[in-house]
Design an enzyme around this catalytic site. Structure first.
Site, short mmCIF file in Angstrom:
data_model
loop_
_atom_site.label_atom_id
_atom_site.label_comp_id
_atom_site.label_asym_id
_atom_site.label_seq_id
_atom_site.Cartn_x
_atom_site.Cartn_y
_atom_site.Cartn_z
N CYS A 383 0.82 -1.21 0.00
CA CYS A 383 0.00 0.00 0.00
C CYS A 383 0.86 1.26 0.00
O CYS A 383 1.40 1.61 -1.04
CB CYS A 383 -1.00 -0.03 1.16
SG CYS A 383 -2.47 0.90 0.76
N HIS A 508 -3.65 -5.13 0.42
CA HIS A 508 -3.04 -5.74 1.62
C HIS A 508 -3.13 -7.26 1.57
O HIS A 508 -4.09 -7.84 2.10
CB HIS A 508 -3.76 -5.24 2.87
CG HIS A 508 -3.53 -3.80 3.16
ND1 HIS A 508 -2.49 -3.35 3.95
CD2 HIS A 508 -4.17 -2.69 2.73
CE1 HIS A 508 -2.52 -2.03 4.01
NE2 HIS A 508 -3.53 -1.60 3.28
N GLU A 510 -1.59 -9.36 3.23
CA GLU A 510 -1.43 -9.99 4.56
C GLU A 510 -2.75 -10.44 5.16
O GLU A 510 -2.79 -11.37 5.97
CB GLU A 510 -0.70 -9.03 5.53
CG GLU A 510 -1.47 -7.78 5.96
CD GLU A 510 -1.27 -6.59 5.05
OE1 GLU A 510 -0.93 -6.80 3.86
OE2 GLU A 510 -1.47 -5.44 5.50
N1 GLN Z 1 -2.13 6.38 3.27
C1 GLN Z 1 -2.20 5.76 2.00
C2 GLN Z 1 -3.56 5.93 1.37
O1 GLN Z 1 -4.51 6.27 2.02
C3 GLN Z 1 -1.85 4.30 2.11
C4 GLN Z 1 -2.80 3.53 2.96
C5 GLN Z 1 -2.24 2.22 3.41
O2 GLN Z 1 -1.03 2.03 3.38
N2 GLN Z 1 -3.10 1.33 3.84
O3 GLN Z 1 -3.72 5.72 0.18
#
Ligand code: GLN
Length: 572
Positions: A383, A508, A510
């Site tokens: 992300c 994600h 994970e």
């Molecule tokens: N802060 C970033 C976004 O909102 C990444 C979010 C994250 O890593 N889950 O896009």
């Protein structure tokens, strides 16, 4: 059997963090292993609608379900320990319950009545439990908080009524307490347990089973004493002993016949299939064949390892699949911002930047990514880890020195930006791209090989996206967009063909990894990290792999220090 489910309610006493989540997940594993169709539920007494807006320091990681609910991290344990796929309805907060009841009141559904905690709030809680249990043989419901808290009272009152509603033969109350060993007197103390059970009884709940968190197996006389004072069969006083590895917990309970006793109590006739697959997992983790691999997680919430629970567990699963021991080094990204801090990354066989929010620590993460890219150390960006990898590449390779994300700066070249329709959203809670989205993998890419698939579905939780305006410049400079969502025309995955293993994903992975079904990206990353370790000879002296094969052993003081290993006592 499905028409009328059975219920297990898990409460906690004495103090928080005793491991109710892992206890519930482990009971789930044992019951599912008997062929029962189960579900698990978490009831959190706080007033937030969900933990989505909470700081990870307060509450640990936010776990995201397939349908995009932002939930308590315990749901992660539930999914990892069982085959259940949880939904929004499996995570209930007091905030949600009150919101529903107040909305009904405004619609006039209680016209003429006084709206009260009992029966209106408790009825709503009970309705949610029944809904989640529909079509299941067994629902395991964990009540957050500690008995004695004002906030959890409506939930405890609701489960007290629930037992009467559905009949005592269909409900089990399990209470988790602490039996501390006092070093000075050399004794196990039962008083905190007695008091905690008294507190439960005051509100009309008599537990059927006690799970006693201790550092040793409880001797029969202590179990008898607890049984006597708490009006519980001594047989139902179960030791929840500290263990090195969370995957031992189902085994500890199984050895004490917990699932058999639960089945007897509830009149369930299903037989256990044995726990050999859990034993195997624990054996591999205890004595792996392929030495140790040292992976750095670079983030800003590193002081609370629970902030990265699913990531560290997924790395564990990747290590089990590769038969190696995992040593995780948590590195504070802010510390990487000062000069000379590169030493913090030395000797790592893999670097992972997990999800994160806000501007703090971002430049440190970018430095870690630069280090991994330049030194050809396997890199896995999740992300924000993908977003920052793009910024690093844009700045260093494409010459876009002002490349940034709209999340961290008001000016610059926004290679990471908000989508047009998102710019209009005013509220913060629940306003992200959440839950499962499709990702098409580019043929012959590294990730297509790692997954052995053409298309995958992964879970999201973010606001910002790769700005398509810069795609051509970046790909012209060698960055490969190996996964995309064609419907929304969004970048989902990147990789660097000139690097041994440099992968970023906007989602994600994970959240979908399990010990028995490790996520391919984590298996691939750990494998690449092992290869890197073997190539540069960075294994720990004494590891099997080092014998005769090592080209270089760094003798810097940090190599000789014992490593901070992810082996915290389980149930914490
Ligand atoms: N802060 C970033 C976004 O909102 C990444 C979010 C994250 O890593 N889950 O896009």
């Amino acid at each position: 059997m499905s028409g009328n489910a059975k219920y297990i309610f898990v409460t906690g006493g004495v103090l928080s963090s005793l491991g109710k989540g892992l206890t519930s997940a482990s009971i789930g594993a044992l019951m599912e292993n008997r062929g029962l169709k189960i579900t698990l539920m978490k009831m959190d007494p706080y007033l937030n609608i969900d933990p989505g807006t909470m700081n990870p320091f307060q509450h640990g990681e936010v776990f995201v379900t397939e349908d995009g609910a932002e939930t308590d991290l315990d749901l992660g344990h539930y999914e990892r320990f069982t085959n259940v796929s949880l939904k929004r309805e499996n995570s209930v907060t007091a905030g949600q319950v009150y919101e529903t009841v107040i909305a009904k009141e405004r619609r006039g559904e209680y016209l003429g009545g006084t709206v009260q905690v009992i029966p209106h709030i408790t009825d709503e809680i009970k309705a949610r439990i029944r809904k989640a249990a529909k079509g299941k043989d067994l629902a395991i419901v964990e009540i957050g908080g500690t008995v004695g808290d004002i906030e959890s009272l409506p939930f405890l009152e609701a489960i007290r009524q629930f037992r009467i509603d559905v009949g005592p033969e269909n409900v089990i109350f399990i209470h988790l307490t602490l039996v501390p060993f006092l070093g000075v007197s050399g004794e196990l103390k039962t008083k905190p347990t007695q008091h905690s059970v008294q507190k439960l009884r005051e509100i009309g709940i008599q537990p059927d089973f006690l799970m006693c968190r201790t550092d040793r197996i409880l001797p029969p006389d202590i179990r008898a004493k607890i049984a006597l004072f708490c009006s519980i069969k001594a047989d139902n006083v179960i030791t929840a002993k500290d263990v090195d590895n969370i995957y031992e917990v189902p085994l500890v309970f199984y050895e004490q016949g917990l699932d058999e006793k639960i089945c007897k109590h509830l009149g369930l006739k299903k037989r256990s299939r044995g726990l050999s697959k859990w034993t195997k997992i624990v054996q591999t983790m205890t004595s792996p064949r392929n030495g140790e691999v040292r992976i750095g997680i670079v983030g800003k919430y590193v002081d609370l390892a629970d902030s990265y629970k699913s990531v560290s567990e997924a790395l564990n699963h990747g290590s089990i699949a590769n038969n190696c021991r995992l040593s995780i080094e948590y590195i504070d990204s802010e510390k990487l911002e000062s000069a000379g801090s590169g030493a913090l990354l030395e000797g790592l066989s893999g670097i992972l930047v997990p999800g994160g929010f806000g501007a703090r620590g971002v430049e440190g993460k970018i430095r870690a990514i630069h280090y991994a890219r330049k030194n050809k150390i396997p890199y896995f960006g999740i992300c924000i880890g993908l977003q920052l990898a793009i910024i690093e590449y844009a700045r260093d390779v494409c010459g876009l020195t002002k490349a940034t994300s709209r999340e961290v700066s008001k000016t610059g070249e926004f290679v990471i930006d908000l989508m047009e329709d998102q710019k209009k959203i005013q509220r913060i809670g629940g306003s992200m791209r959440l839950g499962s989205y499709e990702c098409r993998l580019e043929p012959n890419s590294l990730v297509a090989k790692v997954y052995s698939k053409k298309k995958v579905f992964e879970r999201h939780r973010h606001r910002y996206e790769v700005n398509n305006h810069y795609r051509q410049i970046l790909s012209g400079a060698g960055l490969r967009f190996s996964g995309v969502n064609s419907e929304l025309d969004l970048v989902e995955m990147i990789e660097l063909p000139t690097h041994p293993w440099f992968v970023g994903c906007q989602f994600h992975p994970e959240f979908k990894s399990k010990p028995f079904d490790p996520h391919p990206l984590f298996v691939g990353f750990v494998k690449a990290s092992m290869l890197h370790r073997d190539l540069v000879g960075e294994t720990k002296p004494g590891d099997k792999k080092t014998k005769g094969k090592r080209s270089k052993v760094s003798a810097s003081p940090s190599r000789l220090r014992p490593r901070s290993r992810e082996r915290r006592p389980a149930l914490h």
